[in-house]
Motif scaffolding. Structure first.
Motif: not given
Length: 108
Positions: A35-47, A77-85
């Motif tokens: 899931m990534h509703a905002c297109g990988k821009k860090g604008r939501c928490t769906s990812c 203990n949660e991270r956004l997959t679109c932001q975390a490297q």
């Protein structure tokens, strides 16, 4: 070599030679639907992913992750997959229950 293990996807292990690759990029490179509703821009928490171990092997929180932490929408203990490297070592995570797709088969 950075590694990502996804426990509730039948303990899937993904490896990358690219230090600094986002978790979501690695997941999508492996052709796993995530899931990534905002297109990988860090604008939501769906990812978001739930990190079981290896939190120290990820990049520091991004400004967007800090924003969601302050709002109470991202726990410690949660991270956004679109932001975390992925930086080094292994990260063990799970797909958050709220973000599971109905068409995917999860092990738990």
């Amino acid at each position: 070599m950075p590694k990502l293990r996804i426990e509730n996807l039948y303990d899937t292990l993904l490896e990358t030679a690219q230090q600094g690759q986002t978790v979501l990029s690695l997941i999508h490179d492996a052709r796993i639907d995530w899931m990534h509703a905002c297109g990988k821009k860090g604008r939501c928490t769906s990812c978001k992913m739930i990190v079981i171990s290896g939190l120290q092997n990820l990049s520091p929180l991004s400004p967007r992750e800090e924003f969601f932490r302050q709002q109470g929408r991202l726990s410690e203990n949660e991270r956004l997959t679109c932001q975390a490297q992925l930086m080094e070592g292994e990260v063990v995570c799970r797909v958050a229950e709220v973000n599971k797709f109905p068409h995917m088969d999860y092990s738990f």
